[in-house]
Write a protein that holds these residues in place. Structure first.
Motif, PDB file in Angstrom:
ATOM      1  N   ASP A  73       0.833  -1.191   0.000  1.00 53.71           N
ATOM      2  CA  ASP A  73       0.000   0.000   0.000  1.00 53.71           C
ATOM      3  C   ASP A  73       0.872   1.247   0.000  1.00 53.71           C
ATOM      4  O   ASP A  73       1.879   1.321   0.723  1.00 53.71           O
ATOM      5  CB  ASP A  73      -0.921   0.011   1.226  1.00 53.71           C
ATOM      6  N   THR A  94     -10.314  -0.019  -9.204  1.00 54.83           N
ATOM      7  CA  THR A  94     -11.453  -0.526  -8.457  1.00 54.83           C
ATOM      8  C   THR A  94     -11.252  -0.180  -6.983  1.00 54.83           C
ATOM      9  O   THR A  94     -10.127  -0.085  -6.505  1.00 54.83           O
ATOM     10  CB  THR A  94     -11.591  -2.058  -8.593  1.00 54.83           C
ATOM     11  N   THR A  96     -11.019  -1.292  -3.456  1.00 48.25           N
ATOM     12  CA  THR A  96     -10.709  -2.622  -2.937  1.00 48.25           C
ATOM     13  C   THR A  96     -11.658  -2.994  -1.810  1.00 48.25           C
ATOM     14  O   THR A  96     -12.021  -2.168  -0.987  1.00 48.25           O
ATOM     15  CB  THR A  96      -9.258  -2.687  -2.420  1.00 48.25           C
ATOM     16  N   GLN A 100      -6.361  -6.887   1.234  1.00 46.17           N
ATOM     17  CA  GLN A 100      -5.114  -6.200   1.518  1.00 46.17           C
ATOM     18  C   GLN A 100      -5.301  -4.979   2.401  1.00 46.17           C
ATOM     19  O   GLN A 100      -4.549  -4.757   3.341  1.00 46.17           O
ATOM     20  CB  GLN A 100      -4.461  -5.751   0.213  1.00 46.17           C
ATOM     21  N   SER A 101      -6.285  -4.159   2.066  1.00 44.60           N
ATOM     22  CA  SER A 101      -6.424  -2.888   2.762  1.00 44.60           C
ATOM     23  C   SER A 101      -7.587  -2.905   3.747  1.00 44.60           C
ATOM     24  O   SER A 101      -8.127  -1.866   4.093  1.00 44.60           O
ATOM     25  CB  SER A 101      -6.600  -1.754   1.746  1.00 44.60           C
ATOM     26  N   SER A 113      -7.283   0.197  -6.283  1.00 40.52           N
ATOM     27  CA  SER A 113      -6.241  -0.627  -6.887  1.00 40.52           C
ATOM     28  C   SER A 113      -5.277   0.248  -7.665  1.00 40.52           C
ATOM     29  O   SER A 113      -5.662   1.274  -8.239  1.00 40.52           O
ATOM     30  CB  SER A 113      -6.865  -1.679  -7.806  1.00 40.52           C
ATOM     31  N   THR A 119      -2.081  -1.241  -3.606  1.00 40.82           N
ATOM     32  CA  THR A 119      -3.210  -0.324  -3.559  1.00 40.82           C
ATOM     33  C   THR A 119      -2.747   1.070  -3.127  1.00 40.82           C
ATOM     34  O   THR A 119      -1.619   1.251  -2.663  1.00 40.82           O
ATOM     35  CB  THR A 119      -4.284  -0.807  -2.558  1.00 40.82           C
TER      36      THR A 119
END
Length: 373
Positions: A73, A94, A96, A100-101, A113, A119
């Motif tokens: 990130d 997109t 997210t 991940q986040s 993204s 991201t």
């Protein structure tokens, strides 16, 4: 949609203890806060205006399995977060979902993204590097640069966080806090996609193309575009292999990384030669430069002739643009999959990247790759 700053960069790692030790012991970062949740454990590191979040745990496993240790990130501050999200989506990103986040999203901080598995968390303009820890996590501020660790077991099995455990002591001797800021982030992309991503950063975040460079070494080649914010504080160097040439170091990175990703972070320092010597003494490994480079440097930059001996001793590269001098050096990757490394850079008036240095740095990475095979 204009971006102004990089609030923080987040590294996902399979071995948080080792990663934190590297930044603290070798590079002089201070460990200032910890955050432990159900599925993650993060350490917040600072030096100059740079904030690094180093995270491990189940929330990172999918990224690590696909890409290895790397930057998951890059948090950007912007004028209007909602407008930045709309612009990014219109440019092809997109928003997210959990993954991940999730730690930022759970507290209402949107992320979009970017490239590969990376991201961009989007934050208000007033949440810059000096505004405090990244929002969205239960940070505990440390009273000093303690090396106490509360990390989850490294990514081997989905177990609950373990008890606190002391880390190894750093090498003796004080750090000088040599890093001032994050000069740029280099992103390795797939061949023939530079225009696509350059357009994305222009349309999504109001960045502009600062420069471009093509490096041809015969068997293979690298194309690059530098995108920079109007504030001058966000710079992405986008690099990609020439698909019309043979495979080289960028193709190898894309294979190891499972696609596009951050190749290196470049840290600006005030005086690179003592910085390199200190970091080398503390265990950081750098790429080597052949003597022939320095033999030709005296002819190419006669104004730096008196410094060539020191540059040669430290293995630092030098170049010059119309504004001033530029000194640079790459580290070796400290990670098992060789998916991320670091750069030290000193600008003595220079605003660009130096055509000769770009080629020399590319060739240094290529020599190291061929030696390792």
């Amino acid at each position: 949609m204009t971006v102004h700053d990089i609030a923080y960069v987040e590294l996902y790692t399979s071995n948080k203890k080792s990663a934190v030790d590297y930044f603290v012991s070798s590079m002089g970062f201070s460990r200032v806060a910890e955050a432990v949740g159900v599925d993650h454990s993060s350490a917040l590191l600072r030096q100059g205006t740079v904030q690094l979040a180093v995270t491990t745990g189940p929330a990172t496993w999918r990224f690590l399995g696909e890409h290895g240790d790397g930057i998951a990130d890059i948090a950007l501050t912007c004028d209007d977060v909602e407008e930045a999200v709309r612009s990014a989506v219109a440019a092809g990103a997109t928003v997210t979902g959990p993954g991940q986040s999730r730690m930022g999203l759970a507290q209402g901080n949107p992320a979009v993204s970017a490239f590969g598995g990376t991201t961009h968390t989007l934050l208000p303009r007033d949440h810059g590097p000096a505004a405090g820890p990244p929002p969205g996590r239960n940070w505990t501020t440390l009273p000093d640069a303690s090396l106490q660790d509360t990390s989850l077991p490294d990514a081997a099995a989905p177990e609950a966080p373990g008890p606190e455990a002391p880390e190894q002591d750093a090498p003796s001797g004080p750090h000088t806090g040599r890093i001032q800021l994050l000069d740029h982030i280099a992103v390795c992309l797939e061949g023939a996609t530079l225009d696509k991503y350059g357009d994305f950063y222009r349309d999504a975040f109001g960045m502009s193309c600062y420069s471009s460079e093509y490096v041809d070494v015969g068997a293979h080649a690298m194309d690059s575009v530098v995108m920079r914010s109007s504030s001058g504080r966000v710079t992405f160097t986008l690099v990609a292999p020439d698909p019309g040439k043979g495979t080289g170091q960028l193709d190898a990175f894309l294979e190891r990384n499972g696609g596009p990703g951050v190749q290196h972070l470049a840290f600006l320092v005030e005086d690179i030669i003592p910085t390199v010597r200190e970091y080398r003494d503390r265990g950081m490994e750098f790429l080597t430069v052949p003597d022939t480079y320095y033999d030709s440097l005296e002819k190419r930059l006669p104004g730096m002739r008196a410094e060539v001996g020191m540059l040669r001793s430290a293995q630092v590269l030098a170049d010059r643009d119309e504004w001033g001098d530029l000194l640079q050096l790459f580290s070796r990757s400290p990670y098992e999959r060789n998916t991320l490394f670091y750069e030290l850079i000193q600008r003595r008036g220079s605003r660009g990247f130096g055509s000769s240095n770009i080629r020399a740095l590319y060739e240094a990475v290529e020599r190291d790759r061929l030696t390792a095979e």
